[in-house]
Design a protein around this motif. Structure first.
Motif, PDB file in Angstrom:
ATOM      1  N   SER A 193       0.954  -1.616   0.015  1.00  0.00           N
ATOM      2  CA  SER A 193       0.010  -0.254  -0.202  1.00  0.00           C
ATOM      3  C   SER A 193       0.936   1.274  -0.287  1.00  0.00           C
ATOM      4  O   SER A 193       0.188   2.357  -0.842  1.00  0.00           O
ATOM      5  CB  SER A 193      -1.050  -0.524   0.980  1.00  0.00           C
ATOM      6  N   ILE A 194       2.227   0.970   0.659  1.00  0.00           N
ATOM      7  CA  ILE A 194       2.553   2.653   1.115  1.00  0.00           C
ATOM      8  C   ILE A 194       2.656   3.452  -0.352  1.00  0.00           C
ATOM      9  O   ILE A 194       3.012   3.879  -0.620  1.00  0.00           O
ATOM     10  CB  ILE A 194       4.084   2.518   1.667  1.00  0.00           C
ATOM     11  N   PRO A 195       3.926   2.194  -1.164  1.00  0.00           N
ATOM     12  CA  PRO A 195       4.256   2.869  -2.491  1.00  0.00           C
ATOM     13  C   PRO A 195       2.994   3.435  -3.719  1.00  0.00           C
ATOM     14  O   PRO A 195       3.475   4.385  -4.299  1.00  0.00           O
ATOM     15  CB  PRO A 195       4.236   1.727  -3.308  1.00  0.00           C
ATOM     16  N   LEU A 196       2.077   2.048  -3.278  1.00  0.00           N
ATOM     17  CA  LEU A 196       1.143   2.731  -4.567  1.00  0.00           C
ATOM     18  C   LEU A 196      -0.196   4.280  -4.072  1.00  0.00           C
ATOM     19  O   LEU A 196      -0.187   5.283  -4.667  1.00  0.00           O
ATOM     20  CB  LEU A 196       0.030   2.173  -4.527  1.00  0.00           C
ATOM     21  N   ILE A 197      -0.613   4.445  -3.093  1.00  0.00           N
ATOM     22  CA  ILE A 197      -0.417   5.877  -2.016  1.00  0.00           C
ATOM     23  C   ILE A 197      -0.010   6.222  -2.112  1.00  0.00           C
ATOM     24  O   ILE A 197      -0.409   8.197  -2.455  1.00  0.00           O
ATOM     25  CB  ILE A 197      -1.337   5.483  -0.485  1.00  0.00           C
ATOM     26  N   SER A 198       1.797   6.746  -1.875  1.00  0.00           N
ATOM     27  CA  SER A 198       2.610   7.438  -2.124  1.00  0.00           C
ATOM     28  C   SER A 198       2.657   8.034  -3.679  1.00  0.00           C
ATOM     29  O   SER A 198       2.378   9.185  -4.139  1.00  0.00           O
ATOM     30  CB  SER A 198       3.929   7.362  -1.624  1.00  0.00           C
ATOM     31  N   GLY A 199       2.223   7.244  -4.309  1.00  0.00           N
ATOM     32  CA  GLY A 199       2.555   7.114  -5.773  1.00  0.00           C
ATOM     33  C   GLY A 199       1.434   8.200  -6.705  1.00  0.00           C
ATOM     34  O   GLY A 199       2.075   8.876  -7.532  1.00  0.00           O
ATOM     35  N   ILE A 200       0.192   8.212  -5.735  1.00  0.00           N
ATOM     36  CA  ILE A 200      -0.885   8.763  -6.761  1.00  0.00           C
ATOM     37  C   ILE A 200      -0.509   9.993  -6.239  1.00  0.00           C
ATOM     38  O   ILE A 200      -0.551  10.826  -6.888  1.00  0.00           O
ATOM     39  CB  ILE A 200      -2.111   8.368  -5.938  1.00  0.00           C
ATOM     40  N   PHE A 201      -0.591  10.738  -4.901  1.00  0.00           N
ATOM     41  CA  PHE A 201       0.478  12.172  -4.576  1.00  0.00           C
ATOM     42  C   PHE A 201       0.632  12.115  -5.243  1.00  0.00           C
ATOM     43  O   PHE A 201       1.591  13.759  -6.345  1.00  0.00           O
ATOM     44  CB  PHE A 201       0.270  11.754  -3.293  1.00  0.00           C
ATOM     45  N   ILE A 202       2.304  11.567  -6.050  1.00  0.00           N
ATOM     46  CA  ILE A 202       3.716  11.716  -6.480  1.00  0.00           C
ATOM     47  C   ILE A 202       2.956  12.823  -7.722  1.00  0.00           C
ATOM     48  O   ILE A 202       3.605  13.061  -8.334  1.00  0.00           O
ATOM     49  CB  ILE A 202       5.095  11.172  -6.063  1.00  0.00           C
ATOM     50  N   GLY A 203       2.154  11.565  -8.656  1.00  0.00           N
ATOM     51  CA  GLY A 203       2.215  11.818  -9.551  1.00  0.00           C
ATOM     52  C   GLY A 203       1.068  12.639  -9.988  1.00  0.00           C
ATOM     53  O   GLY A 203       1.557  13.574 -10.720  1.00  0.00           O
ATOM     54  N   LYS A 204       0.444  12.943  -9.148  1.00  0.00           N
ATOM     55  CA  LYS A 204      -0.557  14.076  -8.919  1.00  0.00           C
ATOM     56  C   LYS A 204       0.497  15.389  -9.007  1.00  0.00           C
ATOM     57  O   LYS A 204      -0.158  16.450  -9.877  1.00  0.00           O
ATOM     58  CB  LYS A 204      -1.470  13.872  -8.208  1.00  0.00           C
TER      59      LYS A 204
END
Length: 571
Positions: free
Chosen positions: A497-508
């Motif tokens: 979960s950590i990478p995916l949730i972080s990735g959503i905000f990093i991408g945005k």
């Protein structure tokens, strides 16, 4: 008649049959689905292997390595063109995002392993399962064999951790990106609007335009009598096709019966009132032409001609650069595309949306439909034809595997203290696959593996490897699970979960991607096709696939290499 003991002994004496049994049953179980949940083929094969392994069957080591190297080469070969395509200027943002997300995957696994006190084998199993990268099992094993304390490591625990964490790694990723992801980005409606906005910027959907024909819409050829007075006193074929384009319909004249004689046509061929003409195009447009051209005629001789469906790979040394950078809208209007329909475009194994301002990439696979001379002319300008063939260049594949393993696993080796540091033979074969896939797209005369062969090497190679892992560790699997406890499931949830949730905000917020594109990039960097499907289903759009292909190529490479890195970090 077999007794229980005879049956077990039979498989002990014929270990190859036990592997085939595992693969067969695993593939069968992997097809079952409950709502959106499925174990998937790889996990099913592993669990069946564990069950079969209770018979304590010994399988020689070279068999596992053979299939694993075959799988790694196929992975690299399939994504090679997109991997190097991402290094261009316009692909660098997605490459950068994929690298950041993959580093987060590595960091989350290392952090969880450090908190839980995992050894190298447990950490590698967590990496393989939580990030759904089964190849890590093989790469990590190769690396652990080179460690000074190799004899003390518990290799059998690695598939236990992998199996427990893989289920959430797959299903959880699909839920996180398909359901939770849009909510984190402001709501499903907002992300749907972002997808429509990106579609608008990229131009109209060419799947709804003449000239692009998805598989669900059949290209058709029909004959009409030219009764419209427009044909007086005579019009050329080029005049007719221009008039159809003016009406928003991309149709072509393929054949002609004039004065009772069937003629082949060129753009300069004259059409007169009363001639019978064969028109090709999308079904809905061709059907409408009975009202404008004239009455449809049934003439088996006139419409009895061969139509080609040709697979074309974009690339090759003679490819003109303007064909790959030309917007699809303009490409369809080019002279060399006259009479040619595009049925599908596949990029890195994924169907991509074909939008007006979209462009082709090296390595894209197109299906062209039209007369033989037309599709062959288009193929020569776009790249090279890649017809189905049962032949594979095993010299090309074999030398690629040998040289990759030799150079990266033996020649390019450094040491940190007593620890040899290299990509290992496995990592070298992956890199060799990337290079060979890229070379094939650049030079069609350089080797070649047809798609069915790549599928076999990829899927069968991986699953036979996993089957042998399951059978070999079967006798200790239950004991290992009891030793680890079900806490490993919770650890896997955190690591996933950590990478995916972080990735959503990093991408945005950091990369400022379009919201829909962000979800596609997260799916690609984590190499989870199931998540991409869930995102597209939620948004009702295939726009996220535009962010999937380059990030998938980068993620597939880095996550496998992380199998080496996590062992070195923890070990």
């Amino acid at each position: 008649m077999f007794t229980g003991i005879d049956f077990v002994q039979f498989f002990r004496d014929n270990a190859a049959l036990a592997v085939f049994l595992t693969v067969a049953v695993g593939f069968w179980i992997g097809k079952f689905r409950y709502k959106s949940f499925s174990l998937g083929t790889v996990t099913s094969v592993l669990l069946v292997g564990v069950a079969v392994g209770q018979m304590k069957i010994e399988i020689p080591e070279p068999a596992k390595t053979l299939f694993f190297l075959m799988f790694l080469f196929a992975v690299g070969y399939a994504v090679g063109p997109q991997f190097f395509r991402g290094l261009r200027k316009d692909g660098l943002p997605q490459v950068g995002f994929a690298v950041v997300l993959c580093l987060l995957c590595l960091g989350s696994v290392w952090l969880c392993s450090w908190v839980m006190g995992y050894d190298a084998a447990q950490a590698a199993g967590l990496m393989a399962g939580s990030q759904t990268m089964s190849a890590v099992l093989g790469v990590a094993t190769d690396t652990m064999h080179e460690m000074p304390n190799a004899a003390d490591l518990k290799y059998d625990i690695m598939p236990v951790v992998y199996a427990v964490t893989y289920i959430y790694g797959t299903a959880g990723s699909a839920w996180l990106l398909g359901t939770l992801g849009p909510r984190l980005l402001g709501g499903v409606d907002k992300v749907k609007a972002a997808a429509r906005e990106l579609e608008s910027k990229m131009g109209e959907d060419m799947s709804a335009q003449p000239g692009f024909n998805p598989a669900v819409r059949e290209i058709t050829f029909r004959a009409f009598r030219a009764d419209n007075e427009w044909f007086d006193p005579g019009r050329t074929v080029a005049d007719f096709e221009r008039e159809m384009q003016r009406q928003g319909k991309r149709l072509f004249v393929e054949r002609l019966r004039q004065r009772g004689r069937i003629c082949e046509v060129t753009p300069r061929t004259m059409l007169f009132r009363g001639d019978e003409i064969v028109v090709s195009g999308r079904r809905e447009f061709v059907i409408e032409e009975e009202e404008w051209i004239g009455e449809e005629v049934v003439d088996n001789d006139l419409v009895n001609f061969r139509v080609e469906t040709l697979a074309v790979v974009v690339g090759g040394r003679r490819r003109r650069k303007e064909t790959t950078r030309m917007p699809i809208r303009d490409l369809l209007k080019a002279d060399f595309m006259h009479g040619v329909m595009i049925r599908s475009i596949t990029r890195a194994g994924v169907r991509v949306p074909v939008l007006g301002n979209g462009r082709l990439d090296t390595g894209d696979r197109l299906e062209l439909v039209g007369l033989r001379q037309d599709v062959e002319r288009a193929a020569g300008r776009l790249g090279f034809s890649d017809p189905e063939t049962p032949k594979s260049s095993m010299t090309f594949a074999g030398l690629g595997i040998v040289l990759g393993g030799l150079i990266f696993g033996w020649v390019l080796v450094t040491r940190i203290g007593s620890i040899p540091l290299s990509l290992t033979v496995s990592g070298g074969v992956l890199i060799a696959g990337l290079i060979c896939g890229w070379l094939r797209a650049r030079r069609p005369d350089f080797g070649g593996l047809p798609e069915p062969a790549v599928w076999f090497m990829n899927n069968v190679g991986l699953n036979v490897f996993i089957a042998i892992v399951g059978i070999s560790t079967g006798p200790t699997f239950i004991r290992g699970l009891q030793e680890m406890g079900w806490s490993v499931l919770l650890v896997g949830i955190v690591a996933t979960s950590i990478p995916l949730i972080s990735g959503i905000f990093i991408g945005k917020y950091l990369f400022r991607f379009n919201d829909a594109l962000t979800l596609g990039c997260c799916s690609g960097a984590r190499t989870t096709t199931a998540a991409l499907g869930a995102v597209e289903e939620t948004l009702g759009s295939n726009v996220p696939a535009m962010g999937y292909t380059i990030t998938y190529a980068v993620g597939n490479t880095l996550l496998i290499i992380w199998g080496v890195v996590i062992v070195l970090l923890v070990g």
